[in-house]
Write a protein that holds these residues in place. Structure first.
Motif, PDB file in Angstrom:
ATOM      1  N   ILE A  89     -13.502   1.182  13.554  1.00 42.83           N
ATOM      2  CA  ILE A  89     -14.306   0.298  12.711  1.00 42.83           C
ATOM      3  C   ILE A  89     -15.704   0.886  12.528  1.00 42.83           C
ATOM      4  O   ILE A  89     -16.236   0.912  11.412  1.00 42.83           O
ATOM      5  N   ALA A  90     -16.297   1.398  13.610  1.00 41.65           N
ATOM      6  CA  ALA A  90     -17.621   2.013  13.522  1.00 41.65           C
ATOM      7  C   ALA A  90     -17.592   3.226  12.596  1.00 41.65           C
ATOM      8  O   ALA A  90     -18.541   3.448  11.825  1.00 41.65           O
ATOM      9  N   MET A  91     -16.516   4.009  12.632  1.00 38.17           N
ATOM     10  CA  MET A  91     -16.403   5.169  11.745  1.00 38.17           C
ATOM     11  C   MET A  91     -16.402   4.726  10.288  1.00 38.17           C
ATOM     12  O   MET A  91     -17.064   5.341   9.441  1.00 38.17           O
ATOM     13  N   LEU A  92     -15.671   3.654   9.972  1.00 40.00           N
ATOM     14  CA  LEU A  92     -15.651   3.149   8.597  1.00 40.00           C
ATOM     15  C   LEU A  92     -17.044   2.698   8.159  1.00 40.00           C
ATOM     16  O   LEU A  92     -17.498   3.024   7.056  1.00 40.00           O
ATOM     17  N   LEU A  93     -17.722   1.951   9.016  1.00 37.60           N
ATOM     18  CA  LEU A  93     -19.054   1.455   8.682  1.00 37.60           C
ATOM     19  C   LEU A  93     -20.061   2.601   8.586  1.00 37.60           C
ATOM     20  O   LEU A  93     -20.901   2.633   7.671  1.00 37.60           O
ATOM     21  N   ALA A 127      -1.910  -6.789  10.664  1.00 34.94           N
ATOM     22  CA  ALA A 127      -1.691  -8.025   9.915  1.00 34.94           C
ATOM     23  C   ALA A 127      -2.906  -8.440   9.090  1.00 34.94           C
ATOM     24  O   ALA A 127      -2.798  -9.287   8.204  1.00 34.94           O
ATOM     25  N   SER A 128      -4.072  -7.829   9.357  1.00 32.32           N
ATOM     26  CA  SER A 128      -5.282  -8.151   8.593  1.00 32.32           C
ATOM     27  C   SER A 128      -5.173  -7.698   7.152  1.00 32.32           C
ATOM     28  O   SER A 128      -5.903  -8.177   6.291  1.00 32.32           O
ATOM     29  N   GLY A 129      -4.286  -6.751   6.875  1.00 29.55           N
ATOM     30  CA  GLY A 129      -4.196  -6.179   5.537  1.00 29.55           C
ATOM     31  C   GLY A 129      -5.291  -5.155   5.319  1.00 29.55           C
ATOM     32  O   GLY A 129      -6.073  -4.835   6.213  1.00 29.55           O
ATOM     33  N   ARG A 130      -5.321  -4.627   4.099  1.00 30.36           N
ATOM     34  CA  ARG A 130      -6.289  -3.581   3.756  1.00 30.36           C
ATOM     35  C   ARG A 130      -7.711  -4.092   3.963  1.00 30.36           C
ATOM     36  O   ARG A 130      -8.026  -5.223   3.622  1.00 30.36           O
ATOM     37  N   VAL A 131      -8.552  -3.241   4.547  1.00 32.48           N
ATOM     38  CA  VAL A 131      -9.957  -3.573   4.768  1.00 32.48           C
ATOM     39  C   VAL A 131     -10.830  -2.643   3.929  1.00 32.48           C
ATOM     40  O   VAL A 131     -10.435  -1.515   3.622  1.00 32.48           O
ATOM     41  N   THR A 132     -12.006  -3.134   3.572  1.00 32.94           N
ATOM     42  CA  THR A 132     -12.935  -2.363   2.753  1.00 32.94           C
ATOM     43  C   THR A 132     -14.292  -2.315   3.430  1.00 32.94           C
ATOM     44  O   THR A 132     -14.829  -3.353   3.822  1.00 32.94           O
ATOM     45  N   ALA A 133     -14.824  -1.120   3.566  1.00 28.81           N
ATOM     46  CA  ALA A 133     -16.181  -0.920   4.081  1.00 28.81           C
ATOM     47  C   ALA A 133     -17.074  -0.572   2.897  1.00 28.81           C
ATOM     48  O   ALA A 133     -16.796   0.390   2.170  1.00 28.81           O
TER      49      ALA A 133
END
Length: 172
Positions: A89-93, A127-133
């Motif tokens: 998550i940190a890498m995406l942000l 299960a969260s589905g696609r996420v967008t940063a």
């Protein structure tokens, strides 16, 4: 570990992936404005960084002062608790905030992250589905820039948030 302690330890999964040599992108950096490098990667004219293939991240969009990436959370992103590892998550942000800053660079400028402050608000799983940063530049000076990034799911729920300070310096 034995089967009686942990269940079926033979249920090994495998994943393979490929990436392009990043040298053409690195060679383009000194003579190309930041937003143009990013847009050329998006258009397939320059190879993206290998980390994108490693973690299954896709570029979304790049404009001056903003950048976005998407990712489908998968089991291989999980920590021992069965959620996406905070480092992923940190890498995406960091990528969204950093590339927002990158999009403001003139030819001959580079940057590096000085810090990243991350707040995790909701667990992320497959299960969260696609996420967008999505990253945006809050302030850009001659030596430093401040950017923020938000990670959301397809329902628009905020999953994590970060701020980043970047140091800007001459390259080439």
């Amino acid at each position: 570990m034995t089967e009686t302690q942990t269940g079926d330890v033979s249920a090994v999964r495998e994943r393979s992936y490929a990436w392009a040599d990043p040298t053409p992108t690195l060679q383009a950096l000194p003579g190309t404005a930041g937003v143009d490098v990013l847009k050329r990667m998006l258009a397939g004219e320059l190879p993206p960084p290998p980390i994108m293939a490693t973690l299954g991240v896709e570029a979304g969009s790049f404009e001056v002062g903003s950048a976005s990436f998407t990712m489908q959370p998968e089991e291989f992103h999980y920590n021992p608790l069965g959620t996406v590892h905070g480092g992923v998550i940190a890498m995406l942000l960091d990528s969204a905030a950093g590339c927002a800053v990158h999009s403001t660079l003139s030819a001959g400028e580079g940057y590096t992250s000085v810090d990243l402050t991350t707040k995790y608000l909701r667990p992320v799983t497959a299960a969260s589905g696609r996420v967008t940063a999505t990253g945006t530049v809050l302030s850009r000076g001659s030596r430093t820039a401040l950017a923020q990034a938000q990670l959301t799911d397809d329902a628009g729920r905020l999953l994590a948030h970060a701020t980043s300070t970047c140091l800007i310096f001459p390259i080439g």
